[in-house]
Design an enzyme around this catalytic site. Structure first.
Site, short mmCIF file in Angstrom:
data_model
loop_
_atom_site.label_atom_id
_atom_site.label_comp_id
_atom_site.label_asym_id
_atom_site.label_seq_id
_atom_site.Cartn_x
_atom_site.Cartn_y
_atom_site.Cartn_z
N HIS A 67 -46.11 0.15 4.34
CA HIS A 67 -46.58 1.00 2.81
C HIS A 67 -47.18 1.97 3.32
CE1 HIS A 67 -50.38 -1.06 3.58
NE2 HIS A 67 -50.40 -0.75 2.89
N HIS A 82 -49.61 7.23 2.97
CA HIS A 82 -49.82 6.25 2.26
C HIS A 82 -49.19 6.15 1.27
CE1 HIS A 82 -51.32 2.85 0.14
NE2 HIS A 82 -52.60 2.42 1.24
#
Length: 157
Positions: A67, A82
């Site tokens: 992620h 992110h």
């Protein structure tokens, strides 16, 4: 005089990580990002499923969940990408690493493949942030809000 020509010119640039709509960081629905607690940057609403390196450097961090990743440029500037909000809770489902921690990458190199449909179906916001976590005293002015293509500069010239 020769020393002027022997120094490598450092390009102070960052590029779009994907075809996307670029939005101000302040518009992200998470205060850690919108209040710039981790640093200044921008966010993207993704239009395709491959997240690419916003600059050349070394992947210093690549979370096992896929992620998020961090790149350190040759000049010491560090950036964090992110992908989504709270997507760490997916434990890697919907993310496929296309590179490894420690890899040297060029700007535009594919880093993470994202299964956009399954992540959205699981109820997650896929707004993706690009944060400059270490500026090395460089000043970054972001521009080009709106539609942007992978590899386009996201900084004012």
């Amino acid at each position: 005089m020769l020393s002027l020509f022997s120094k490598k010119k450092q390009k102070n640039d960052l590029s779009a990580i994907a075809d996307a709509v670029m939005i101000p960081l302040e518009d992200v629905k998470d205060e850690v990002f919108s209040k710039k607690i981790m640093g200044d940057g921008v966010a993207f609403t993704l239009k395709n499923n491959v997240i690419c390196a916003p600059c050349s450097g070394v992947i210093e961090v690549l979370f096992p969940t896929g992620h998020a990743f961090g790149i350190k440029r040759e000049d010491g500037v560090e950036v964090l990408v992110h992908i989504g909000l709270d997507t760490v809770n997916l434990n890697g489902k919907g993310f496929k690493a296309l590179a490894c921690q420690g890899d040297k990458v060029k700007c535009g190199s594919p880093i993470i493949q994202v299964d956009i449909d399954s992540i959205k179906a699981a109820g997650y916001d896929l707004t993706t942030m690009l944060i400059v976590t270490e500026t090395k005293d460089k000043i970054f002015h972001f521009n080009h809000y709106g539609d942007i293509k992978k590899g386009d500069s996201i900084l004012e010239s």
